[in-house]
Design a protein around this motif. Structure first.
Motif, PDB file in Angstrom:
ATOM      1  N   PRO A 116      -2.280  -3.428  -9.466  1.00 21.08           N
ATOM      2  CA  PRO A 116      -2.966  -3.235  -8.195  1.00 21.08           C
ATOM      3  C   PRO A 116      -4.482  -3.160  -8.357  1.00 21.08           C
ATOM      4  O   PRO A 116      -4.997  -2.907  -9.447  1.00 21.08           O
ATOM      5  N   SER A 117      -5.169  -3.370  -7.264  1.00 27.72           N
ATOM      6  CA  SER A 117      -6.609  -3.120  -7.234  1.00 27.72           C
ATOM      7  C   SER A 117      -6.838  -1.754  -6.594  1.00 27.72           C
ATOM      8  O   SER A 117      -5.899  -1.130  -6.093  1.00 27.72           O
ATOM      9  N   ILE A 118      -8.069  -1.295  -6.617  1.00 30.46           N
ATOM     10  CA  ILE A 118      -8.422  -0.012  -6.018  1.00 30.46           C
ATOM     11  C   ILE A 118      -9.425  -0.273  -4.903  1.00 30.46           C
ATOM     12  O   ILE A 118     -10.450  -0.934  -5.112  1.00 30.46           O
ATOM     13  N   MET A 119      -9.126   0.234  -3.721  1.00 31.49           N
ATOM     14  CA  MET A 119     -10.008   0.005  -2.584  1.00 31.49           C
ATOM     15  C   MET A 119     -11.341   0.711  -2.801  1.00 31.49           C
ATOM     16  O   MET A 119     -11.394   1.869  -3.200  1.00 31.49           O
ATOM     17  N   LYS A 120     -12.401  -0.010  -2.518  1.00 28.73           N
ATOM     18  CA  LYS A 120     -13.721   0.585  -2.610  1.00 28.73           C
ATOM     19  C   LYS A 120     -13.904   1.578  -1.462  1.00 28.73           C
ATOM     20  O   LYS A 120     -13.550   1.282  -0.324  1.00 28.73           O
TER      21      LYS A 120
ATOM     22  N   ALA B 268       1.965   4.869   3.190  1.00 28.08           N
ATOM     23  CA  ALA B 268       3.084   5.781   2.955  1.00 28.08           C
ATOM     24  C   ALA B 268       2.516   7.155   2.652  1.00 28.08           C
ATOM     25  O   ALA B 268       1.327   7.311   2.371  1.00 28.08           O
ATOM     26  N   ASN B 269       3.380   8.161   2.682  1.00 27.29           N
ATOM     27  CA  ASN B 269       2.927   9.544   2.562  1.00 27.29           C
ATOM     28  C   ASN B 269       3.761  10.315   1.543  1.00 27.29           C
ATOM     29  O   ASN B 269       4.420  11.283   1.874  1.00 27.29           O
ATOM     30  N   PRO B 270       3.753   9.899   0.268  1.00 30.31           N
ATOM     31  CA  PRO B 270       4.548  10.637  -0.725  1.00 30.31           C
ATOM     32  C   PRO B 270       3.816  11.853  -1.273  1.00 30.31           C
ATOM     33  O   PRO B 270       2.722  11.745  -1.824  1.00 30.31           O
ATOM     34  N   ASP B 271       4.422  13.022  -1.099  1.00 31.32           N
ATOM     35  CA  ASP B 271       3.886  14.255  -1.679  1.00 31.32           C
ATOM     36  C   ASP B 271       2.408  14.489  -1.371  1.00 31.32           C
ATOM     37  O   ASP B 271       1.644  14.933  -2.222  1.00 31.32           O
ATOM     38  N   SER B 272       1.988  14.173  -0.179  1.00 29.17           N
ATOM     39  CA  SER B 272       0.594  14.421   0.195  1.00 29.17           C
ATOM     40  C   SER B 272       0.529  14.702   1.684  1.00 29.17           C
ATOM     41  O   SER B 272       1.511  14.541   2.405  1.00 29.17           O
ATOM     42  N   VAL B 273      -0.628  15.131   2.151  1.00 25.93           N
ATOM     43  CA  VAL B 273      -0.808  15.363   3.571  1.00 25.93           C
ATOM     44  C   VAL B 273      -1.457  14.116   4.169  1.00 25.93           C
ATOM     45  O   VAL B 273      -2.660  14.053   4.390  1.00 25.93           O
TER      46      VAL B 273
ATOM     47  N   TYR C 228      -4.660   2.578  -3.901  1.00 24.95           N
ATOM     48  CA  TYR C 228      -4.286   1.327  -4.546  1.00 24.95           C
ATOM     49  C   TYR C 228      -3.823   0.316  -3.507  1.00 24.95           C
ATOM     50  O   TYR C 228      -3.249   0.678  -2.475  1.00 24.95           O
ATOM     51  N   LEU C 229      -4.055  -0.958  -3.810  1.00 27.56           N
ATOM     52  CA  LEU C 229      -3.617  -2.031  -2.921  1.00 27.56           C
ATOM     53  C   LEU C 229      -2.751  -3.025  -3.669  1.00 27.56           C
ATOM     54  O   LEU C 229      -3.021  -3.356  -4.831  1.00 27.56           O
ATOM     55  N   ARG C 230      -1.714  -3.537  -2.963  1.00 29.91           N
ATOM     56  CA  ARG C 230      -0.946  -4.668  -3.461  1.00 29.91           C
ATOM     57  C   ARG C 230      -1.717  -5.926  -3.093  1.00 29.91           C
ATOM     58  O   ARG C 230      -1.715  -6.377  -1.953  1.00 29.91           O
TER      59      ARG C 230
ATOM     60  N   GLN D  55      -1.756   5.976  -2.200  1.00 30.18           N
ATOM     61  CA  GLN D  55      -2.711   6.947  -2.741  1.00 30.18           C
ATOM     62  C   GLN D  55      -2.143   7.567  -4.000  1.00 30.18           C
ATOM     63  O   GLN D  55      -0.992   7.991  -4.028  1.00 30.18           O
ATOM     64  N   ASP D  56      -2.965   7.630  -5.048  1.00 26.77           N
ATOM     65  CA  ASP D  56      -2.492   8.245  -6.286  1.00 26.77           C
ATOM     66  C   ASP D  56      -3.674   8.496  -7.216  1.00 26.77           C
ATOM     67  O   ASP D  56      -4.813   8.158  -6.908  1.00 26.77           O
ATOM     68  N   SER D  57      -3.357   9.056  -8.365  1.00 21.41           N
ATOM     69  CA  SER D  57      -4.362   9.323  -9.387  1.00 21.41           C
ATOM     70  C   SER D  57      -4.991   8.024  -9.860  1.00 21.41           C
ATOM     71  O   SER D  57      -4.332   6.979  -9.931  1.00 21.41           O
ATOM     72  N   VAL D  58      -6.258   8.101 -10.249  1.00 22.37           N
ATOM     73  CA  VAL D  58      -6.974   6.919 -10.710  1.00 22.37           C
ATOM     74  C   VAL D  58      -6.358   6.338 -11.977  1.00 22.37           C
ATOM     75  O   VAL D  58      -6.545   5.164 -12.283  1.00 22.37           O
TER      76      VAL D  58
END
Length: 553
Positions: free
Chosen positions: A357-361, A262-267, A223-225, A341-344
């Motif tokens: 937010p928008s979603i990066m292609k 950012a890196n929340p709960d992910s690798v 996602y993007l701001r 990064q997150d669920s769609v």
């Protein structure tokens, strides 16, 4: 973090090697050992897979295509609710369900209008056992006791993270093949509406032992701001890794406490960064039937090197090494972080925020072939207790009711409860009340059965439905599946420690605590300490799935 778009809550599971070991221990002494261990779930079916009968009762605003991974989209809740279940469901007696829970305990049945309405609709006295934590351990205790509830629902990952689970399942649960294979499933029309791919995860030694609860299989997105991107004068849709770095640089200004990532709960956002470099989705299936782990590829080495490079450049929030998911939300929503990064489905199920937010292609690091990861279409699986044919059929009628599709009368009751008590209507759109949040969510029936997933903004952020549908449509040709999805590996059920060792090494390399050469040593240790056994299990299961016959050792 699995999420479901059509209902106003999310869910997740926390599995540990210790919990898996606790599950395995007490089970084996009380279970038959007539079957040899090994990968069989999702292997070649000995029975016809359930016939798929789509639900066409409520036309969507945005059409879906199940084969292409595009879910139907609804911009408003259907005004008319179609009845999909006719006739008697339950027999009137007590009916026990064992399922995980992420909510406080429900109000007692006598004060719970939702619980009472569900009992009336199902024709049973529902008696749930709701497990808020340590699910594998408590599941083990229940199974080893022999006191099995009528329905037992668990994450697919729970089932696949325990030793000899298939032997356990055969000893405790009913074989559903005669009831659900081929056209037999049409007796339970809402089960026939579930996605065909979802049934592969219900197989044990080629036969049907459970019913699937679906999830939207579109992988994680970035996602993007848009406001941050616009203020930086940056291009929100890079077409190469060099352009992505330029975007990260434009969005990062530590002096103003602003960062790109950012890196929340992910690798390190691996689910969206790995595909940029062409890293396999977990495993790569080679033409000869062998498997290559993502860790073993040059593409993976390049992806981790990129993570390290961008960390060193200061593009990641400094709290990233220990950031929680909640912190990730906060930093994205207050603008400290520009990409998340997150669920769609994230911003169509959570509470409203001051922006959409928008979603990066997706793109390729070198400008070549684009790939995106596809997740499993199955979230939970529900097993039926062994018993008389009449009792098994009653359980299947209840599962048929719980799996009623979006837009149906049954779905609306299960998801939103009693009008005026559990939900209100504003402009025809249902919204859970405080009472409804307590009553509906706490019974966890959505995990037991949910019907086919659709795109619908339960939080009212309708524009996100169009955004998500457009994204699914755009990435449909680039989807890459994990070839081991739905397969069971005996070795994988105890491989948590060796996998964590690789994860720890990734963190060390990204943060500059170890050189990149440490990755190869970690992968070598993974292979030696169990990774090659996991590979062998999966290769055997794939051979069985391909041939439809049990592979010889």
């Amino acid at each position: 973090m699995p999420t479901n778009l059509t209902e106003p809550f999310s869910r997740r599971t926390f599995l540990t090697a210790a919990a898996a070991a606790a599950f395995a221990g007490p089970l084996l002494s009380g279970c038959s050992s007539s079957s040899s261990p090994g990968g069989k779930s999702g292997s070649g079916s000995k029975v016809a897979m359930p016939t798929h009968v789509p639900f066409n009762g409520v036309p969507p605003d945005l059409p879906g295509d199940i084969a292409k991974g595009i879910n139907p989209g609804y911009l408003s809740y259907p005004a008319e609710h179609v009845k999909t279940v006719h006739g008697k469901v339950g027999s009137g007696g007590a009916f026990r369900v064992f399922v995980t829970s992420f909510s406080p305990p429900p109000p007692p049945k006598a004060q719970n209008s939702y619980w009472q309405a569900i009992n009336a609709a199902l024709g049973v006295d529902l008696k749930p056992t709701l497990v808020p934590q340590e699910f594998p351990t408590k599941l083990a205790a229940m199974l080893s006791s022999g006191d099995i509830p009528d329905l037992v629902t668990m994450y697919l990952a729970d089932a696949q993270s325990v030793r000899r689970f298939e032997t356990v399942a055969r000893s405790r649960f009913a074989n559903l093949s005669e009831h659900l294979s081929g056209d037999a499933v049409k007796k339970y029309p809402n089960l026939a509406r579930l996605a065909p791919d979802s049934w592969s995860s219900t197989l044990i030694d080629g036969e049907i032992y459970s019913t699937p609860t679906l999830r939207i299989p579109t992988g994680q997105v970035l996602y993007l701001r848009d406001d941050r991107v616009k203020a930086a004068g940056a291009d929100p849709n890079p077409t190469s890794i060099a352009e992505f770095e330029q975007l990260c640089k434009a969005l990062s200004d530590p002096g103003k406490k602003r960062w790109a990532l950012a890196n929340p709960d992910s690798v390190w956002n691996a689910a969206t960064i790995y595909p940029l470099f062409g890293v396999p989705n977990g495993w790569r299936l080679n033409p000869d039937g062998s498997l290559t782990k993502d860790y073993e590829t040059e593409e993976w080495q390049e992806a981790v090197a990129f993570m390290a490079k961008t960390w060193k450049a200061g593009y990641w929030h400094p709290n990233s090494p220990t950031m929680s998911d909640a912190d990730g939300d906060t930093f994205f929503e207050n603008g400290s972080v520009a990409m998340r990064q997150d669920s769609v489905v994230r911003y169509a199920i959570r509470g409203k925020v001051g922006f959409l937010p928008s979603i990066m292609k997706p793109f390729s690091a070198d400008g070549g072939t684009v790939t995106t990861y596809e997740g499993s279409v199955t979230d939970f699986v529900t097993f039926v207790k062994k018993g008389s044919k009449a009792r098994v059929e009653e359980s299947l009628r209840i599962l048929n009711w719980l799996n009623a599709p979006f837009g149906s009368e049954e779905y609306f009751l299960r998801a939103y409860g009693v009008a005026g008590k559990d939900h209100t209507l504003a402009g025809g759109q249902p919204k859970l009340s405080e009472t409804g949040t307590s009553e509906v969510q706490s019974l966890s029936l959505r995990f037991v059965g949910g019907g086919p997933d659709v795109l619908y903004a339960s939080n009212g952020n309708t524009p996100m439905v169009k955004t998500m549908h457009a994204y699914q449509t755009a990435v449909s040709p680039s989807r890459v599946k994990n070839p081991t999805t739905g397969l069971y590996s005996e070795a994988a059920s105890t491989s948590g420690t060796i996998t964590q060792q690789v994860t720890d090494t990734i963190n060390d390399v990204v943060l500059g605590r170890k050189p990149a050469s440490a990755l190869k040593a970690a992968v070598a240790a993974w292979k030696k300490n169990g990774g090659d056994k996991v590979r062998a299990d999966y290769e055997k299961a794939i051979a069985e799935r391909t041939s439809g016959k049990k592979a010889t050792s």
